[in-house]
Design a protein around this motif. Structure first.
Motif, PDB file in Angstrom:
ATOM      1  N   VAL A   1       0.362  -0.763  12.566  1.00 27.51           N
ATOM      2  CA  VAL A   1       1.127   0.223  11.804  1.00 27.51           C
ATOM      3  C   VAL A   1       1.243   1.469  12.658  1.00 27.51           C
ATOM      4  O   VAL A   1       0.240   2.089  13.014  1.00 27.51           O
ATOM      5  CB  VAL A   1       0.438   0.553  10.468  1.00 27.51           C
ATOM      6  CG1 VAL A   1       1.226   1.630   9.728  1.00 27.51           C
ATOM      7  CG2 VAL A   1       0.316  -0.697   9.609  1.00 27.51           C
TER       8      VAL A   1
ATOM      9  N   SER B   1       6.607   5.352  12.518  1.00 26.67           N
ATOM     10  CA  SER B   1       7.358   4.601  11.512  1.00 26.67           C
ATOM     11  C   SER B   1       6.997   5.046  10.103  1.00 26.67           C
ATOM     12  O   SER B   1       7.858   5.103   9.219  1.00 26.67           O
ATOM     13  CB  SER B   1       7.088   3.101  11.677  1.00 26.67           C
ATOM     14  OG  SER B   1       7.503   2.652  12.950  1.00 26.67           O
ATOM     15  N   VAL B   2       5.727   5.385   9.892  1.00 27.44           N
ATOM     16  CA  VAL B   2       5.303   5.857   8.565  1.00 27.44           C
ATOM     17  C   VAL B   2       5.993   7.176   8.236  1.00 27.44           C
ATOM     18  O   VAL B   2       6.526   7.366   7.128  1.00 27.44           O
ATOM     19  CB  VAL B   2       3.773   6.010   8.522  1.00 27.44           C
ATOM     20  CG1 VAL B   2       3.335   6.667   7.217  1.00 27.44           C
ATOM     21  CG2 VAL B   2       3.092   4.658   8.701  1.00 27.44           C
TER      22      VAL B   2
ATOM     23  N   GLU C   1       9.664   6.669   7.565  1.00 27.71           N
ATOM     24  CA  GLU C   1       9.892   6.100   6.239  1.00 27.71           C
ATOM     25  C   GLU C   1       9.752   7.173   5.168  1.00 27.71           C
ATOM     26  O   GLU C   1      10.536   7.219   4.215  1.00 27.71           O
ATOM     27  CB  GLU C   1       8.902   4.971   5.983  1.00 27.71           C
ATOM     28  CG  GLU C   1       9.126   4.237   4.665  1.00 27.71           C
ATOM     29  CD  GLU C   1      10.502   3.598   4.588  1.00 27.71           C
ATOM     30  OE1 GLU C   1      11.120   3.656   3.497  1.00 27.71           O
ATOM     31  OE2 GLU C   1      10.970   3.038   5.610  1.00 27.71           O
TER      32      GLU C   1
ATOM     33  N   VAL D   1      -0.463  11.534   2.328  1.00 29.48           N
ATOM     34  CA  VAL D   1      -0.352  10.470   3.318  1.00 29.48           C
ATOM     35  C   VAL D   1      -1.447  10.739   4.342  1.00 29.48           C
ATOM     36  O   VAL D   1      -1.364  11.699   5.120  1.00 29.48           O
ATOM     37  CB  VAL D   1       1.034  10.444   3.974  1.00 29.48           C
ATOM     38  CG1 VAL D   1       1.109   9.350   5.035  1.00 29.48           C
ATOM     39  CG2 VAL D   1       2.113  10.234   2.910  1.00 29.48           C
TER      40      VAL D   1
ATOM     41  N   VAL E   1      -2.149   1.014   3.732  1.00 24.30           N
ATOM     42  CA  VAL E   1      -1.097   0.349   4.494  1.00 24.30           C
ATOM     43  C   VAL E   1      -1.755  -0.425   5.633  1.00 24.30           C
ATOM     44  O   VAL E   1      -2.228   0.163   6.604  1.00 24.30           O
ATOM     45  CB  VAL E   1      -0.082   1.367   5.056  1.00 24.30           C
ATOM     46  CG1 VAL E   1       0.976   0.664   5.884  1.00 24.30           C
ATOM     47  CG2 VAL E   1       0.555   2.163   3.925  1.00 24.30           C
TER      48      VAL E   1
ATOM     49  N   PRO F   1       2.851  -3.233   8.797  1.00 24.73           N
ATOM     50  CA  PRO F   1       4.061  -2.404   8.816  1.00 24.73           C
ATOM     51  C   PRO F   1       4.958  -2.630   7.605  1.00 24.73           C
ATOM     52  O   PRO F   1       5.569  -1.688   7.091  1.00 24.73           O
ATOM     53  CB  PRO F   1       4.754  -2.839  10.120  1.00 24.73           C
ATOM     54  CG  PRO F   1       3.635  -3.290  11.004  1.00 24.73           C
ATOM     55  CD  PRO F   1       2.636  -3.936  10.093  1.00 24.73           C
TER      56      PRO F   1
ATOM     57  N   ASP G   1       4.130  -3.051   4.666  1.00 20.67           N
ATOM     58  CA  ASP G   1       3.596  -2.412   3.450  1.00 20.67           C
ATOM     59  C   ASP G   1       4.032  -0.957   3.306  1.00 20.67           C
ATOM     60  O   ASP G   1       3.863  -0.375   2.231  1.00 20.67           O
ATOM     61  CB  ASP G   1       2.062  -2.436   3.468  1.00 20.67           C
ATOM     62  CG  ASP G   1       1.498  -3.848   3.484  1.00 20.67           C
ATOM     63  OD1 ASP G   1       2.218  -4.771   3.073  1.00 20.67           O
ATOM     64  OD2 ASP G   1       0.334  -4.006   3.911  1.00 20.67           O
ATOM     65  N   THR G   2       4.573  -0.362   4.374  1.00 21.65           N
ATOM     66  CA  THR G   2       4.762   1.085   4.413  1.00 21.65           C
ATOM     67  C   THR G   2       5.680   1.586   3.309  1.00 21.65           C
ATOM     68  O   THR G   2       5.316   2.452   2.505  1.00 21.65           O
ATOM     69  CB  THR G   2       5.312   1.506   5.780  1.00 21.65           C
ATOM     70  OG1 THR G   2       4.433   1.046   6.811  1.00 21.65           O
ATOM     71  CG2 THR G   2       5.445   3.013   5.862  1.00 21.65           C
TER      72      THR G   2
ATOM     73  N   SER H   1       4.349   1.155  -0.336  1.00 23.22           N
ATOM     74  CA  SER H   1       3.192   1.994  -0.647  1.00 23.22           C
ATOM     75  C   SER H   1       3.609   3.440  -0.870  1.00 23.22           C
ATOM     76  O   SER H   1       3.143   4.104  -1.809  1.00 23.22           O
ATOM     77  CB  SER H   1       2.160   1.904   0.472  1.00 23.22           C
ATOM     78  OG  SER H   1       1.680   0.583   0.615  1.00 23.22           O
TER      79      SER H   1
ATOM     80  N   VAL I   1      -3.382   5.292   5.779  1.00 17.81           N
ATOM     81  CA  VAL I   1      -2.756   4.543   6.866  1.00 17.81           C
ATOM     82  C   VAL I   1      -3.774   4.384   7.992  1.00 17.81           C
ATOM     83  O   VAL I   1      -3.993   5.319   8.768  1.00 17.81           O
ATOM     84  CB  VAL I   1      -1.499   5.259   7.390  1.00 17.81           C
ATOM     85  CG1 VAL I   1      -0.822   4.416   8.475  1.00 17.81           C
ATOM     86  CG2 VAL I   1      -0.529   5.555   6.244  1.00 17.81           C
TER      87      VAL I   1
ATOM     88  N   CYS J   1      -5.011   3.819  11.512  1.00 22.18           N
ATOM     89  CA  CYS J   1      -4.329   3.919  12.795  1.00 22.18           C
ATOM     90  C   CYS J   1      -5.371   4.187  13.872  1.00 22.18           C
ATOM     91  O   CYS J   1      -6.546   4.376  13.573  1.00 22.18           O
ATOM     92  CB  CYS J   1      -3.260   5.012  12.777  1.00 22.18           C
ATOM     93  SG  CYS J   1      -3.841   6.604  12.164  1.00 22.18           S
TER      94      CYS J   1
END
Length: 595
Positions: free
Chosen positions: A376, A380-381, A384, A477, A520, A523, A525-526, A529, A547, A549
């Motif tokens: 993930v 990208s998170v 999104e 987040v 998450v 990927p 799931d982002t 969620s 998330v 990471c």
């Protein structure tokens, strides 16, 4: 404690000019004064003198009692920056004030109008080693606009009036007022005219003439800071000049990010296309910015920087160029009108458009293709999240390693009418996580999203029961690498021990009971969620998207990445860059020539 009664009663039936009001105690006067100034929410953690609780309840002011004094000051700061009103915090004495000083430091650096009211040992006990006696004024004075102590009930109202005026006067900042034990339960009589007196009224303002350096510029850049003021002014000046439009971190939200001249953030968070524009500009107009180190990074040497600020102490005196005293937005509006229909440099406008296109292309590309496909990625998170943010949202930032991605435009693009709350140059850990709670109370109908690291979120954990109890429905987040990623990245760059500051895998437990939580892990799931968390917040719940990471998912900014890594992340093509420079005016720069 909850008995409802009028906070004041007439003391005489004389003429209005000589009328007075009597309050049952000092805190009743404080509460009545604040209510008259429009204060509807107070944060804090009172000391032994719980008379303050009843006083604020009688005045109809909401009490958000926290578990940590520093977090309470941060909440008041987030409330103030979001609402534009005074954020009020109440704490006890001694160690309570010492614990709150870190919050005052952040508020001072971030120009946040926070009024901190504290208890104090009784005046008759000064120097007697009384319980929790501490040098409170000495602690608070260096990080406030004014630190005062009330020594007599007759001095309380004048001190309150002074504090309220100073905290809101530009440049705004925190004020500290100590109200000692000893006379808190005594009746207080004050002149009604002083109690009802209006705050200071700003005088009329006339903007100065447009400096010659700005008028003749062909490759200008406008940088809007947190002191800009009215929305739209920076855009109109940029249009009149034909300028690239940037913001500092604290200036974000004051400029429409959909504007065709907007290129994102200046300073530390400026990506190579923006830094190349700065490297070739012939003037910079800084509106309402102190040009601190992270905001000024990348500004070209020798190029005039025209600074507009409300007060002489706000200028950076390290750079050439005109220093203009005035309100930033009003000055920008007058200069835009004076420029009229000036013809902008077509080549410069072409380069601005090309830079925006390069940024958009980069934002849409995957981050770190060398990492496993099932990882993930933070980019990208954040992207999104940017897709689903609603107009009018409030986005609150921290300043660790992973959450730096949220500063990078257009990975995160604020929608119309969105507001942004960021840490100051102090980047106090946990500030954004707590400030988001204050922001939500200031804007109860707006979605409030905080993008934070797990280290910062740990500071908020003590206050999660407070948020649940008060129904402060923030969406968090949490970018979780199990530690302090920025420090680990520095260690990695120096060839030091792996996992010294960050774990091999995230190790933080999920939040406690009453908090809606999503993790998450893939990927895919982002999106689901984030959407579910936002929906839970709309229903009044505290929502957390965690998330997992790793520290090698670095953002392309100085300190986290080398110059080679930063340029590689944008996948720069020398030919394309050369074409962009050929369309511009002045001396074009190839890749890597301007950093």
């Amino acid at each position: 404690m909850n008995e409802q009664r009028p906070p004041a009663r007439p003391a005489s039936s004389g003429t209005p000019a000589h009328a007075s009001a009597v309050f049952d105690g000092a805190w009743d006067l404080v509460a009545a004064f604040l209510a008259r100034r429009g204060v509807d929410t107070v944060f804090g953690l009172p000391g032994d003198d719980v008379l303050v609780v009843a006083a604020f309840e009688r005045a109809g002011i909401r009490l958000v009692w926290c578990r940590d004094q520093r977090m309470a000051v941060h909440m008041a700061s987030g409330y103030a920056l979001t609402s534009g009103r005074i954020g009020v915090c109440v704490v006890g004495k001694g160690p309570a004030v010492a614990n709150a000083v870190g919050g005052l430091l952040e508020a001072a650096s971030g120009c946040s109008p926070v009024l901190l009211l504290a208890g104090g040992t009784a005046i008759e006990s000064d120097g007697a080693r009384a319980f929790q006696e501490a040098p409170q004024l000495a602690l608070a004075a260096p990080v406030t606009k004014w630190a005062g102590r009330v020594t007599h009930t007759g001095r309380l109202l004048p001190a309150l009036r002074r504090a309220a005026a100073l905290v809101a006067q530009a440049p705004r900042g925190p004020v500290f007022l100590e109200i000692p034990d000893g006379f808190l339960a005594e009746p207080v009589s004050v002149p009604q005219a002083l109690l009802d007196g209006e705050p200071p009224v700003p005088g009329r303002y006339t903007a100065p003439d447009l400096p010659a350096e700005v008028a003749r510029a062909r490759r200008p850049v406008v940088v809007a800071g947190g002191g800009l003021g009215a929305a739209g002014a920076a855009e109109r000046l940029a249009e009149a000049l034909g300028a690239a439009l940037l913001v500092t971190a604290s200036g974000r939200g004051g400029v429409a990010e959909s504007h065709p001249l907007y290129c994102g953030l200046a300073g530390l968070y400026a990506l190579p296309p923006v830094r190349e524009l700065l490297g070739d500009c012939d003037v910079v107009v800084a509106l309402g910015s102190r040009l601190e180190e992270t905001a000024a990074e990348g500004l070209p040497d020798g190029v005039p920087v025209c600074q507009v600020n409300i007060e002489a102490g706000e200028f950076s005196y390290d750079r050439p160029g005109p220093l203009v005293l005035g309100e930033a937005s009003a000055t920008a509006e007058q200069w835009a009108a004076a420029l009229g229909h000036r013809e902008a440099d077509a080549g410069w406008l072409s380069r601005i458009a090309a830079s925006r296109e390069r940024l958009r292309s980069w934002a849409a590309s995957p981050a770190h293709p060398e990492l496993p496909a099932d990882r993930v990625r933070v980019k990208s998170v954040v992207r999104e999240l940017s897709r689903v943010l609603q107009p009018g949202s409030v986005v609150v930032h921290e300043n660790g390693l992973m959450d730096i991605w949220s500063y990078l435009y257009p990975v995160l693009t604020l929608p119309e009418g969105a507001r942004s709350v960021v840490p100051s140059e102090q980047t106090t850990l946990g500030y954004g996580a707590a400030a988001a709670a204050g922001a939500k109370l200031a804007a109860p109908d707006a979605p409030v999203v905080a993008i934070v690291g797990d280290g910062a979120f740990d500071f908020l954990r003590v206050e999660l029961p407070t948020l649940v109890r008060e129904g402060i429905a923030v969406t968090y987040v949490v970018l979780d690498n199990g530690g302090y990623g920025w420090l680990q990245r520095i260690v990695d760059n120096l060839g030091g021990r792996p996992h010294l500051f960050a774990a091999t895998a995230p190790v933080r437990p999920d939040p406690e009971h009453g908090v809606a939580t999503w993790v998450v892990t893939e990927p895919a799931d982002t999106a689901g969620s984030i959407a579910a968390a936002l929906a839970a917040a709309r229903e009044g719940r505290v929502a957390v998207v965690r998330v997992p990471c790793a520290a090698d998912d670095w953002p392309p900014v100085a300190g986290a990445a080398s110059e080679a890594e930063i340029h590689a992340s944008l996948r720069q093509a020398p030919a394309a860059n050369a074409n962009a420079n050929a369309n511009g005016s002045g001396t074009g720069a190839g890749p890597g020539e301007h950093t």
